[in-house]
Motif scaffolding. Structure first.
Motif, PDB file in Angstrom:
ATOM      1  N   PRO A  17       0.814  -1.206   0.000  1.00  0.00           N
ATOM      2  CA  PRO A  17       0.000   0.000   0.000  1.00  0.00           C
ATOM      3  C   PRO A  17       0.850   1.260   0.000  1.00  0.00           C
ATOM      4  O   PRO A  17       2.008   1.247   0.439  1.00  0.00           O
ATOM      5  CB  PRO A  17      -0.802  -0.122   1.300  1.00  0.00           C
ATOM      6  CG  PRO A  17       0.027  -0.994   2.172  1.00  0.00           C
ATOM      7  CD  PRO A  17       0.678  -1.978   1.244  1.00  0.00           C
ATOM      8  N   ILE A  18       0.297   2.347  -0.485  1.00  0.00           N
ATOM      9  CA  ILE A  18       0.945   3.643  -0.400  1.00  0.00           C
ATOM     10  C   ILE A  18       0.973   4.047   1.067  1.00  0.00           C
ATOM     11  O   ILE A  18      -0.038   3.999   1.762  1.00  0.00           O
ATOM     12  CB  ILE A  18       0.171   4.690  -1.219  1.00  0.00           C
ATOM     13  CG1 ILE A  18       0.185   4.341  -2.706  1.00  0.00           C
ATOM     14  CG2 ILE A  18       0.735   6.094  -0.993  1.00  0.00           C
ATOM     15  CD1 ILE A  18      -0.851   5.098  -3.526  1.00  0.00           C
ATOM     16  N   VAL A  19       2.136   4.443   1.547  1.00  0.00           N
ATOM     17  CA  VAL A  19       2.279   4.975   2.902  1.00  0.00           C
ATOM     18  C   VAL A  19       2.999   6.310   2.749  1.00  0.00           C
ATOM     19  O   VAL A  19       4.193   6.352   2.429  1.00  0.00           O
ATOM     20  CB  VAL A  19       3.072   4.026   3.815  1.00  0.00           C
ATOM     21  CG1 VAL A  19       3.164   4.604   5.226  1.00  0.00           C
ATOM     22  CG2 VAL A  19       2.428   2.646   3.847  1.00  0.00           C
ATOM     23  N   CYS A  20       2.263   7.394   2.939  1.00  0.00           N
ATOM     24  CA  CYS A  20       2.753   8.724   2.581  1.00  0.00           C
ATOM     25  C   CYS A  20       2.932   9.615   3.802  1.00  0.00           C
ATOM     26  O   CYS A  20       1.998   9.818   4.584  1.00  0.00           O
ATOM     27  CB  CYS A  20       1.767   9.376   1.605  1.00  0.00           C
ATOM     28  SG  CYS A  20       2.253  11.046   1.078  1.00  0.00           S
ATOM     29  N   TYR A  21       4.113  10.156   3.930  1.00  0.00           N
ATOM     30  CA  TYR A  21       4.386  11.173   4.949  1.00  0.00           C
ATOM     31  C   TYR A  21       4.146  12.539   4.325  1.00  0.00           C
ATOM     32  O   TYR A  21       4.786  12.908   3.337  1.00  0.00           O
ATOM     33  CB  TYR A  21       5.831  11.058   5.440  1.00  0.00           C
ATOM     34  CG  TYR A  21       6.327  12.255   6.234  1.00  0.00           C
ATOM     35  CD1 TYR A  21       5.495  12.936   7.129  1.00  0.00           C
ATOM     36  CD2 TYR A  21       7.642  12.694   6.106  1.00  0.00           C
ATOM     37  CE1 TYR A  21       5.951  14.020   7.848  1.00  0.00           C
ATOM     38  CE2 TYR A  21       8.121  13.779   6.838  1.00  0.00           C
ATOM     39  CZ  TYR A  21       7.263  14.451   7.698  1.00  0.00           C
ATOM     40  OH  TYR A  21       7.725  15.523   8.402  1.00  0.00           O
ATOM     41  N   GLY A 190      -6.095  11.972  10.690  1.00  0.00           N
ATOM     42  CA  GLY A 190      -6.152  11.146  11.890  1.00  0.00           C
ATOM     43  C   GLY A 190      -5.724   9.713  11.677  1.00  0.00           C
ATOM     44  O   GLY A 190      -5.953   8.856  12.540  1.00  0.00           O
ATOM     45  N   VAL A 191      -5.099   9.418  10.552  1.00  0.00           N
ATOM     46  CA  VAL A 191      -4.676   8.041  10.254  1.00  0.00           C
ATOM     47  C   VAL A 191      -3.363   7.739  10.980  1.00  0.00           C
ATOM     48  O   VAL A 191      -2.452   8.566  11.023  1.00  0.00           O
ATOM     49  CB  VAL A 191      -4.505   7.843   8.734  1.00  0.00           C
ATOM     50  CG1 VAL A 191      -4.040   6.423   8.427  1.00  0.00           C
ATOM     51  CG2 VAL A 191      -5.809   8.149   7.999  1.00  0.00           C
ATOM     52  N   ALA A 209      -0.312  10.594   6.364  1.00  0.00           N
ATOM     53  CA  ALA A 209      -0.386  11.188   7.699  1.00  0.00           C
ATOM     54  C   ALA A 209       0.703  12.230   7.873  1.00  0.00           C
ATOM     55  O   ALA A 209       1.763  12.172   7.238  1.00  0.00           O
ATOM     56  CB  ALA A 209      -0.254  10.110   8.771  1.00  0.00           C
ATOM     57  N   ILE A 210       0.409  13.178   8.743  1.00  0.00           N
ATOM     58  CA  ILE A 210       1.407  14.159   9.170  1.00  0.00           C
ATOM     59  C   ILE A 210       1.933  13.763  10.548  1.00  0.00           C
ATOM     60  O   ILE A 210       3.091  13.430  10.723  1.00  0.00           O
ATOM     61  CB  ILE A 210       0.802  15.580   9.227  1.00  0.00           C
ATOM     62  CG1 ILE A 210       0.332  16.028   7.831  1.00  0.00           C
ATOM     63  CG2 ILE A 210       1.839  16.564   9.783  1.00  0.00           C
ATOM     64  CD1 ILE A 210      -0.415  17.355   7.829  1.00  0.00           C
ATOM     65  N   ARG A 211       1.026  13.778  11.521  1.00  0.00           N
ATOM     66  CA  ARG A 211       1.415  13.643  12.919  1.00  0.00           C
ATOM     67  C   ARG A 211       2.095  12.306  13.228  1.00  0.00           C
ATOM     68  O   ARG A 211       3.074  12.261  13.985  1.00  0.00           O
ATOM     69  CB  ARG A 211       0.174  13.823  13.796  1.00  0.00           C
ATOM     70  CG  ARG A 211       0.467  14.031  15.269  1.00  0.00           C
ATOM     71  CD  ARG A 211      -0.818  14.401  16.003  1.00  0.00           C
ATOM     72  NE  ARG A 211      -1.406  15.608  15.457  1.00  0.00           N
ATOM     73  CZ  ARG A 211      -1.060  16.843  15.843  1.00  0.00           C
ATOM     74  NH1 ARG A 211      -0.137  16.989  16.750  1.00  0.00           N
ATOM     75  NH2 ARG A 211      -1.637  17.894  15.311  1.00  0.00           N
ATOM     76  N   TRP A 212       1.564  11.215  12.664  1.00  0.00           N
ATOM     77  CA  TRP A 212       2.136   9.900  12.957  1.00  0.00           C
ATOM     78  C   TRP A 212       3.634   9.890  12.680  1.00  0.00           C
ATOM     79  O   TRP A 212       4.450   9.454  13.507  1.00  0.00           O
ATOM     80  CB  TRP A 212       1.421   8.830  12.130  1.00  0.00           C
ATOM     81  CG  TRP A 212       2.010   7.444  12.264  1.00  0.00           C
ATOM     82  CD1 TRP A 212       2.782   6.975  13.276  1.00  0.00           C
ATOM     83  CD2 TRP A 212       1.867   6.365  11.338  1.00  0.00           C
ATOM     84  NE1 TRP A 212       3.130   5.655  13.039  1.00  0.00           N
ATOM     85  CE2 TRP A 212       2.583   5.265  11.858  1.00  0.00           C
ATOM     86  CE3 TRP A 212       1.184   6.217  10.121  1.00  0.00           C
ATOM     87  CZ2 TRP A 212       2.647   4.039  11.196  1.00  0.00           C
ATOM     88  CZ3 TRP A 212       1.250   4.999   9.471  1.00  0.00           C
ATOM     89  CH2 TRP A 212       1.972   3.925  10.009  1.00  0.00           C
TER      90      TRP A 212
END
Length: 234
Positions: A17-21, A190-191, A209-212
């Motif tokens: 899966p795409i995991v994007c920062y 919120g992810v 996600a940003i915060r994660w």
């Protein structure tokens, strides 16, 4: 025009899966420097993230260009066989000049249809990605009709940075949108490591996600969490 990376979309379970920062230097408390952002990008890339969206629209152009190039350098150094994309938010000019994998468009950006028209007229690489932020099923359908490569749908869950966009979409709406369009849908808002698998089970091609990512400084712990996303999606 050079282009960095390739789409990396998850298709039929063949790809991860795409995991994007998605970067945000102001949350880091580093409003005037790209140093903190680049440090977080380095951790994210080492931790298995496969997309980075540089969302620093008010950064001075020269500094933004340098940040994008540095991020692309990190992406190009990942192990062979692993695909890594750097996307520039809003600034098509910077995306083109740095050879980024694509541009991500928000509500105040140039319309996706115009960017797609430019891509065709300029004979730009077909893999140059045009992403669009969406907050409803109607937005998603419009983005697809405009020729967008993918969409971000959010906020899926409650998060302080996305409250201005209204109530969270929720998993049911995410699933509805994923089933209504043919282009990849990336869940944002919120992810995190705990609920990301739920988004994937709903049909999302990935999560953003940003915060994660900005709250972690341990690449190995992040790598394990990212690896678990695929397990939780089953």
């Amino acid at each position: 025009m050079p282009s960095q990376g390739s789409s990396g979309f998850s298709r039929g379970g063949e790809d991860p899966p795409i995991v994007c920062y998605v970067t945000n230097r102001k949350v880091l408390g580093s409003a005037d420097s790209a140093t903190g952002v680049l440090a977080k990008i380095r951790v994210a890339v080492a931790g298995g993230v496969n997309w980075v969206q540089i969302r620093e629209r008010d950064m001075p152009p020269r500094e933004l260009m340098a940040l994008a190039r540095a991020a692309i350098g990190l992406a190009n150094d990942v192990p062979s066989g692993r695909r890594m994309n750097v996307i520039v938010n809003d600034r098509l000019d910077v995306a083109i000049a740095t050879g980024a994998a694509g541009v991500h468009l928000g509500g105040e950006s140039i319309p996706a249809r115009e960017v797609v028209r430019w891509r065709r007229a300029a004979n730009a690489p077909a893999e140059f990605l045009v992403g669009v932020s969406c907050h409803s099923l109607e937005d998603a359908r419009e983005a697809e009709a405009s020729g967008a490569s993918y969409i971000f749908l959010g906020p899926v869950f409650d998060t302080p940075s996305k409250r201005s966009f209204g109530q969270p979409q929720g998993i049911e709406r995410l699933a509805e949108v994923c089933g209504a369009v043919q282009i990849p849908v990336v869940a944002i808002g919120g992810v995190n490591a705990e609920n990301g698998g739920e988004c994937l089970r709903a049909g999302a091609a990935g999560i953003a996600a940003i915060r994660w990512f900005q709250e972690t400084s341990d690449p190995e712990a992040l790598r394990q969490a990212v690896a678990q996303l695929g397990v939780r999606a089953r």
